[in-house]
Design a protein around this motif. Structure first.
Motif, mmCIF file in Angstrom:
data_model
loop_
_atom_site.group_PDB
_atom_site.id
_atom_site.type_symbol
_atom_site.label_atom_id
_atom_site.label_comp_id
_atom_site.label_asym_id
_atom_site.label_seq_id
_atom_site.Cartn_x
_atom_site.Cartn_y
_atom_site.Cartn_z
ATOM 1 N N ASN A 214 2.039 17.388 -18.796
ATOM 2 C CA ASN A 214 2.043 17.248 -17.345
ATOM 3 C C ASN A 214 0.626 17.153 -16.799
ATOM 4 N N LEU A 215 -0.285 17.964 -17.326
ATOM 5 C CA LEU A 215 -1.684 17.896 -16.888
ATOM 6 C C LEU A 215 -2.283 16.531 -17.234
ATOM 7 N N PHE A 216 -1.959 16.011 -18.425
ATOM 8 C CA PHE A 216 -2.456 14.696 -18.828
ATOM 9 C C PHE A 216 -1.947 13.609 -17.883
ATOM 10 N N MET A 217 -0.660 13.649 -17.547
ATOM 11 C CA MET A 217 -0.060 12.642 -16.668
ATOM 12 C C MET A 217 -0.682 12.673 -15.273
ATOM 13 N N LYS A 218 -1.185 13.850 -14.867
ATOM 14 C CA LYS A 218 -1.842 13.964 -13.561
ATOM 15 C C LYS A 218 -3.335 13.666 -13.650
ATOM 16 N N GLY A 219 -3.816 13.437 -14.878
ATOM 17 C CA GLY A 219 -5.239 13.173 -15.060
ATOM 18 C C GLY A 219 -6.088 14.423 -15.029
ATOM 19 N N LEU A 220 -5.464 15.564 -15.279
ATOM 20 C CA LEU A 220 -6.178 16.852 -15.188
ATOM 21 C C LEU A 220 -6.417 17.520 -16.544
ATOM 22 N N LEU A 221 -5.924 16.943 -17.621
ATOM 23 C CA LEU A 221 -6.096 17.560 -18.937
ATOM 24 C C LEU A 221 -7.470 17.223 -19.496
ATOM 25 N N SER A 222 -8.230 18.262 -19.841
ATOM 26 C CA SER A 222 -9.552 18.049 -20.456
ATOM 27 C C SER A 222 -9.393 17.904 -21.964
ATOM 28 N N PRO A 223 -10.221 17.069 -22.589
ATOM 29 C CA PRO A 223 -10.154 16.920 -24.056
ATOM 30 C C PRO A 223 -10.451 18.232 -24.754
ATOM 31 N N LYS A 224 -9.734 18.506 -25.827
ATOM 32 C CA LYS A 224 -9.962 19.713 -26.614
ATOM 33 C C LYS A 224 -11.086 19.497 -27.620
ATOM 34 N N ARG B 67 0.831 -1.216 0.000
ATOM 35 C CA ARG B 67 0.000 0.000 0.000
ATOM 36 C C ARG B 67 0.855 1.251 0.000
ATOM 37 N N LYS B 68 1.902 1.229 0.804
ATOM 38 C CA LYS B 68 2.788 2.383 0.880
ATOM 39 C C LYS B 68 3.427 2.650 -0.471
ATOM 40 N N ALA B 69 3.869 1.600 -1.148
ATOM 41 C CA ALA B 69 4.494 1.752 -2.473
ATOM 42 C C ALA B 69 3.494 2.315 -3.477
ATOM 43 N N GLU C 130 2.965 6.020 -2.692
ATOM 44 C CA GLU C 130 4.112 6.815 -3.128
ATOM 45 C C GLU C 130 4.097 7.005 -4.639
ATOM 46 N N MET C 131 3.736 5.931 -5.364
ATOM 47 C CA MET C 131 3.679 6.035 -6.817
ATOM 48 C C MET C 131 2.590 7.017 -7.248
ATOM 49 N N ALA C 132 1.427 6.915 -6.609
ATOM 50 C CA ALA C 132 0.326 7.826 -6.932
ATOM 51 C C ALA C 132 0.704 9.257 -6.601
ATOM 52 N N SER C 133 1.390 9.445 -5.480
ATOM 53 C CA SER C 133 1.811 10.780 -5.065
ATOM 54 C C SER C 133 2.807 11.369 -6.054
ATOM 55 N N GLU C 134 3.745 10.529 -6.515
ATOM 56 C CA GLU C 134 4.719 10.999 -7.498
ATOM 57 C C GLU C 134 4.039 11.395 -8.801
ATOM 58 N N LEU C 135 3.061 10.576 -9.220
ATOM 59 C CA LEU C 135 2.375 10.874 -10.477
ATOM 60 C C LEU C 135 1.539 12.136 -10.376
#
Length: 199
Positions: free
Chosen positions: A186-196, A124-126, A129-134
């Motif tokens: 970067n926004l896409f990698m964080k899941g924050l980029l909206s489709p154009k 769980r910790k790993a 950490e991975m989610a936090s890094e992403l």
């Protein structure tokens, strides 16, 4: 005739002597390995887990068939060395071999549960950490202002299987281009980029 009988007696004596020596040698080897396992157990009981691990591994290297008790000892010792996955595997092996009637069944179940709990915490910790890094980290675009779109792989279109044939759709994130800006990437990698583009 008499010499032939003497030769036969001599051959039989040699065979018996060889068999006795081989038997003694095998008993000595098995006795030595048994003492090595006992030494490993003593070291484990004293908390000298690394030394115990070395004794157990050495004994395992000399055996063709591992005794079930060694599976328990090695699994338990692995738990103490914080090698939880290894401990889980060996303790499960002991339980499979001996079942509920095994001499160390209760202890094996206890250490198996402890090892599984610790392994779950680490997993769980790993993941966290991975989610936090992403989600928090910025991707270094290597000095480039544009990155190849990870959705369409730089094609500008996405192929989808239609009812009769393949259908080309404009990539919703790159809007038909082959790239994203570094900021968009970067926004896409964080899941924050909206489709154009809506498809």
């Amino acid at each position: 005739m008499r010499s032939a009988i003497l030769v036969m007696k001599h051959i039989i004596s040699c065979i018996l002597l060889t068999a006795t020596l081989l038997s003694y040698s095998q008993e000595y080897t098995e006795g030595h390995i048994s003492k090595q396992i006992d030494l490993g157990v003593d070291l484990m009981e004293k908390g000298e887990y690394q030394s115990a691990d070395e004794e157990f591994r050495s004994a395992m290297g000399k055996l063709d068939v591992l005794p079930s008790n060694l599976a328990y000892y090695f699994g338990r010792n692995s738990f103490h060395l914080e090698k939880y996955k290894q401990g889980i595997n060996w303790l499960n092996k002991y339980i499979q071999l001996k079942g509920t009637q095994g001499r160390y069944y209760s202890e094996a179940v206890k250490y198996l549960q402890l090892a599984e709990e610790e392994y779950l915490i680490i997993s769980r910790k790993a993941q966290e950490e991975m989610a936090s890094e992403l989600s928090s980290g910025e991707y270094d675009c290597g000095g480039l202002s544009k990155m190849i779109c990870p959705v369409c792989h730089g094609n500008g279109v996405i192929l989808k299987k239609g009812p009769f044939d393949w259908v080309y759709k404009t990539c919703p994130y790159s809007a038909g281009e082959s790239f994203l800006t570094c900021e968009e990437y970067n926004l896409f990698m964080k899941g924050l980029l909206s489709p154009k583009v809506e498809n």
